[in-house]
Write a protein that holds these residues in place. Structure first.
Motif, PDB file in Angstrom:
ATOM      1  N   ILE A 118      16.724 -30.483 -53.677  1.00  0.00           N
ATOM      2  CA  ILE A 118      17.475 -31.180 -54.717  1.00  0.00           C
ATOM      3  C   ILE A 118      16.580 -31.526 -55.899  1.00  0.00           C
ATOM      4  CG2 ILE A 118      18.698 -33.343 -55.264  1.00  0.00           C
ATOM      5  CD1 ILE A 118      19.767 -33.351 -52.423  1.00  0.00           C
ATOM      6  N   THR A 119      15.335 -31.892 -55.614  1.00  0.00           N
ATOM      7  CA  THR A 119      14.422 -32.384 -56.653  1.00  0.00           C
ATOM      8  C   THR A 119      13.482 -31.310 -57.186  1.00  0.00           C
ATOM      9  OG1 THR A 119      12.780 -33.060 -55.000  1.00  0.00           O
ATOM     10  CG2 THR A 119      14.443 -34.696 -55.631  1.00  0.00           C
ATOM     11  N   ASN A 120      13.680 -30.071 -56.769  1.00  0.00           N
ATOM     12  CA  ASN A 120      12.812 -28.982 -57.222  1.00  0.00           C
ATOM     13  C   ASN A 120      11.347 -29.228 -56.870  1.00  0.00           C
ATOM     14  OD1 ASN A 120      12.560 -26.425 -58.391  1.00  0.00           O
ATOM     15  ND2 ASN A 120      11.938 -27.280 -60.366  1.00  0.00           N
ATOM     16  N   GLY A 121      11.147 -29.763 -55.669  1.00  0.00           N
ATOM     17  CA  GLY A 121       9.776 -29.894 -55.172  1.00  0.00           C
ATOM     18  C   GLY A 121       9.080 -31.188 -55.540  1.00  0.00           C
ATOM     19  N   ALA A 122       9.833 -32.271 -55.687  1.00  0.00           N
ATOM     20  CA  ALA A 122       9.211 -33.550 -56.063  1.00  0.00           C
ATOM     21  C   ALA A 122       8.600 -34.274 -54.874  1.00  0.00           C
ATOM     22  CB  ALA A 122      10.227 -34.467 -56.743  1.00  0.00           C
ATOM     23  N   LEU A 123       8.831 -33.774 -53.670  1.00  0.00           N
ATOM     24  CA  LEU A 123       8.200 -34.362 -52.494  1.00  0.00           C
ATOM     25  C   LEU A 123       7.024 -33.484 -52.083  1.00  0.00           C
ATOM     26  CD1 LEU A 123      11.194 -35.521 -52.461  1.00  0.00           C
ATOM     27  CD2 LEU A 123      10.810 -35.885 -50.023  1.00  0.00           C
ATOM     28  N   ILE A 124       5.877 -34.098 -51.919  1.00  0.00           N
ATOM     29  CA  ILE A 124       4.670 -33.377 -51.514  1.00  0.00           C
ATOM     30  C   ILE A 124       4.139 -34.029 -50.252  1.00  0.00           C
ATOM     31  CG2 ILE A 124       2.297 -32.820 -52.151  1.00  0.00           C
ATOM     32  CD1 ILE A 124       3.147 -32.505 -54.991  1.00  0.00           C
ATOM     33  N   GLY A 125       3.909 -33.226 -49.216  1.00  0.00           N
ATOM     34  CA  GLY A 125       3.574 -33.778 -47.913  1.00  0.00           C
ATOM     35  C   GLY A 125       2.202 -33.395 -47.416  1.00  0.00           C
TER      36      GLY A 125
END
Length: 794
Positions: free
Chosen positions: A454-461
């Protein structure tokens, strides 16, 4: 006598590096050195700055670290006026270069440097300045190490800002809270990562100020390893190498002399970690400083850079080395006035003396009169227009850079749009179907992956060498495989932070989240991460709260996953299957800062995750187990829907109001709740018992309700007499079980008085007395005791 084997040691050389090692003297030999008239201006500015540091410590003499503030001032002023691309009118603009004092103990120097810059611009180019709230004025220095409730006359009159002992975002231009045991460098590199992933190659530079003493914590070496592995090439580390800490005057090895603390020097440490390293043998020489910084900006090998300046802590202050680290001259002492003499001689002016009784009001008056002395010098010496022009030029350079986000940047705001996500409806893609088997960690990873699309990769793990084990790898599904590399693999959403390095992971994810374009996600065993990332979480909470309190906006969320949590990790033994992790963080932060999530079955993951994110906490901390679990058919068990979990506490099942009530059970933690629901509750039903069953899914989500709603969700009349059962530690149930006798009867992992052994989940639960049979027996005892009480009362 036995002959001893003698073997000459070999010299171990570094293998090839991507970063290069440079000496500033070689750079100068092939280039231009800063012009002498420019150097003279910087010398004058530094005389003012060093004296201002002495003045600030004099009037707040309990502590304040004057030595490192002084030794770092010359290279920081060069960054500020020569190299920073920055619009002073928009201190929070994403495209600005940043200066971050990872060395939070140099806060005195930060405040002095920022206020001096503000005063110069106010005097010569006031149109460049932002509104007063975003300035750090001379008048604000009256608030150095003062509490916001201070009522001194001038502090009140000028609406002075309360300047914390170590920097926090309560101060304009400060993006993260620093100063706690090496957190500053990981957090700063997290900021740099956020900028780099959002802007790409044209990303803002992040200039990080630290000393060699502040680089001794292990999390710093972990973060350096991560920065080079990820190629965070917009980070420039400026190291104040003065060899002095609080207790030592030789922190590092110096030639043949061993270091008191470490046997490396900053050049070796940074070069080991594949940084470009530029050594400045005289960190007092403005020409060498300027040459080194200019060269650093010209490097094109896409590696992070460290500039190491050999300095003298407390230079010309009259107290040098470790003695100047956290202490200085006594108030209005001869030593203080001697430290000011160079300033007095240079500008033919006298520093005010306190002639009256030293009341707090008189001290404040003299402090302000001294600050006005600096103001007059700046106003009277027109050569300082050079520095105002430099600030104007920094804005022009920024505009020419035309920093725009990269193509298809992360769009974190997408998940906060109305209707984008709902806790009422779990996406079909997550495949959370009653009767199927999966893991809580797996559903959490898939849920984060869904949000990432949804966020185009705004979560980085990132996980501590546990990416697949903790299912954080699912966060990166649909993006590039492998670990993130800003040059070779920039589309990956999975990081490598030094390996098994929870300390640095926490700091970097806090910094990444603080930049505001991403949600950093960190994961490891709950047994480790809750303790090891606690300091970073606390500083992130402090930073975000101060930012919002003083400048508005919302908290930037970091997700801290306590994976493999609880007793069901039994095969790994008590070192890993830890019930203590929740107690370390649940309700240990101010309201709204950190929210814990304690789902008991996979169906609760999505509703709780969405509800937690919508609260916009600084830290969202889910606790998830490792084993496969059945997705509960709630209708079959006559249980409330999983969406009820968003209330924080909810009735899994309410007793029949038309029948005699046998009691109430309050459950917390997945292992014991599954044991109760699947094995104990059916037996109680068969035998005709009528009980209330509550589950605690988030203490903080529960606390977010008004008092009346909290009472309706879990009445105090229930809390006084309920039986509590938890897979976490006893104190985590005190909120829910309030009666004295009831607290004594709580079932918890340490009830028998010892750490539990290894084995299958079932065997560990049995040893703890949290297996189905024992729970059943304890509930019967509880019901019988209730009956006796009722008979006695009748």
């Amino acid at each position: 006598m036995e002959n001893k084997l003698k073997v000459n040691p070999r010299k171990l050389d570094f293998s090839s590096r991507r970063g290069g090692y440079y000496d500033v003297n070689d750079i100068i030999a092939k280039g231009e050195i800063q012009k002498s008239n420019v150097t003279e201006r910087f010398e004058k500015l530094d005389t003012i700055y060093r004296t201002l540091c002495a003045v600030m410590f004099n009037f707040v003499p309990t502590s304040g670290h004057p030595g490192g503030s002084i030794s770092s001032g010359r290279f920081v002023s060069s960054v500020l006026y020569n190299n920073l691309d920055f619009d002073i009118a928009r201190p929070f603009a994403d495209e600005n270069d940043l200066v971050v004092y990872a060395a939070g103990h140099k806060a005195l120097g930060l405040y002095a440097m920022w206020a001096l810059r503000n005063e110069i611009v106010r005097t010569y180019q006031p149109e460049l300045l932002p509104a007063e709230i975003f300035q750090l004025r001379f008048e604000d220095l009256l608030g150095f190490r003062k509490n916001p409730v201070t009522e001194l006359p001038l502090f009140t009159k000028f609406r002075s800002k309360a300047l914390d002992g170590h920097p926090t975002p309560a101060t304009p231009h400060v993006r993260v809270a620093t100063g706690a045991s090496g957190v500053g460098i990981p957090a700063s590199l997290g900021l740099a990562l956020g900028a780099l992933d959002y802007f790409g190659d044209n990303a803002p530079k992040v200039h990080i100020v630290e000393g060699e003493g502040g680089m001794t914590p292990g999390r710093v070496a972990e973060a350096l390893a991560a920065a080079s592995a990820m190629r965070i090439h917009n980070a420039i580390l400026h190291i104040d190498f003065n060899q002095a800490s609080i207790d030592s005057n030789r922190v590092c090895r110096d030639g043949e002399l061993k270091g008191d603390y470490v046997q490396w020097n900053p050049m070796e440490l940074c070069y080991l970690h594949d940084f470009n390293v530029i050594y400045v043998d005289d960190g007092k020489d403005f020409g060498k400083i300027a040459a080194a910084q200019s060269f650093a900006l010209s490097l094109e090998n896409k590696m992070p850079t460290a500039i190491v300046y050999r300095t003298v802590k407390g230079w010309k202050y009259g107290i040098e080395g470790k003695a100047s680290h956290g202490a200085g001259h006594k108030m209005n002492s001869e030593g203080y006035y001697t430290a000011c003499k160079e300033f007095e001689d240079s500008f033919d002016i006298k520093i005010p003396h306190i002639s009256e009784v030293q009341t707090q009001e008189n001290i404040e008056n003299c402090f302000y009169e001294t600050l006005l002395t600096f103001r007059r010098i700046i106003e009277d010496h027109k050569e300082f227009t050079f520095f105002a022009d430099a600030i104007a030029n920094s804005k022009e350079r920024l505009l020419k850079k035309n920093r725009l986000h990269k193509k298809n940047p992360p769009e974190l705001s997408s998940i906060y749009l109305k209707g984008a996500i709902s806790s009422d409806q779990t996406p079909e893609e997550l495949n959370v179907i009653p009767g199927k088997t999966t893991t809580l960690r797996g559903v959490l990873g898939s849920s984060l992956g869904y949000l990432n699309k949804i966020t185009n990769g705004a979560l980085i793990g990132v996980a501590a060498d546990l990416i697949g084990s903790t299912s954080v790898n699912l966060l990166g599904s649909g993006f590039h495989d492998g670990f993130f590399d800003a040059v070779d693999n920039p589309e990956s959403r999975i990081l490598a932070v030094g390996g098994i390095c929870e300390d640095a992971i926490g700091g970097m994810m806090a910094g990444l989240s603080a930049y505001g374009k991403h949600i950093g996600v960190s994961s490891s065993y709950g047994a480790f991460i809750s303790a090891m990332e606690h300091t970073a979480a606390r500083l992130h909470g402090i930073g975000e709260q101060n930012k919002v309190m003083h400048f508005g906006g919302h908290y930037n969320t970091w997700i801290l996953i306590n994976a493999h949590a609880g007793l069901k990790t039994g095969e790994d033994g008590p070192t890993h299957a830890d019930p203590q992790c929740l107690q370390l963080i649940q309700e240990n932060f101010p309201p709204g800062i950190l929210i814990t999530l304690t789902p008991w079955e996979p169906g609760e993951i999505w509703p709780l995750l969405v509800a937690g994110l919508k609260q916009r906490p600084a830290i969202l901390s889910p606790f998830v187990t490792r084993p496969n679990e059945l997705i509960i058919d709630r209708e079959k068990f006559n249980l409330a829907p999983a969406t009820e979990s968003v209330k924080g506490v909810y009735a899994l099942r309410k007793a029949d109001p038309d029948r005699h009530l046998d009691g109430s059970v309050i459950l917390q933690e997945s292992g014991v709740t599954i044991e109760f629901v699947t094995k104990v509750l059916p037996r109680l039903d068969e035998e005709g018992y009528n009980i209330n069953v509550y589950h605690v899914s988030s203490a903080e989500l529960y606390d977010a309700h008004p008092k009346e709603e909290r009472e309706a969700l879990l009445p105090y009349s229930v809390r006084r007499n309920a039986l509590g059962i938890t897979g976490f530690t006893l104190p985590t149930m005190y909120k829910w079980i309030t009666g004295f006798e009831s607290r004594y009867n709580i079932l918890h992992p340490f009830r028998k008085g010892y750490y539990l052994g290894s084995g299958t989940a079932e065997s560990v639960l049995h040893q703890a007395g949290l297996d189905a049979e024992t729970i059943y027996e304890e509930i019967l005892k509880y019901i019988e005791a209730n009956s006796l009480v009722e008979e006695m009362e009748a």
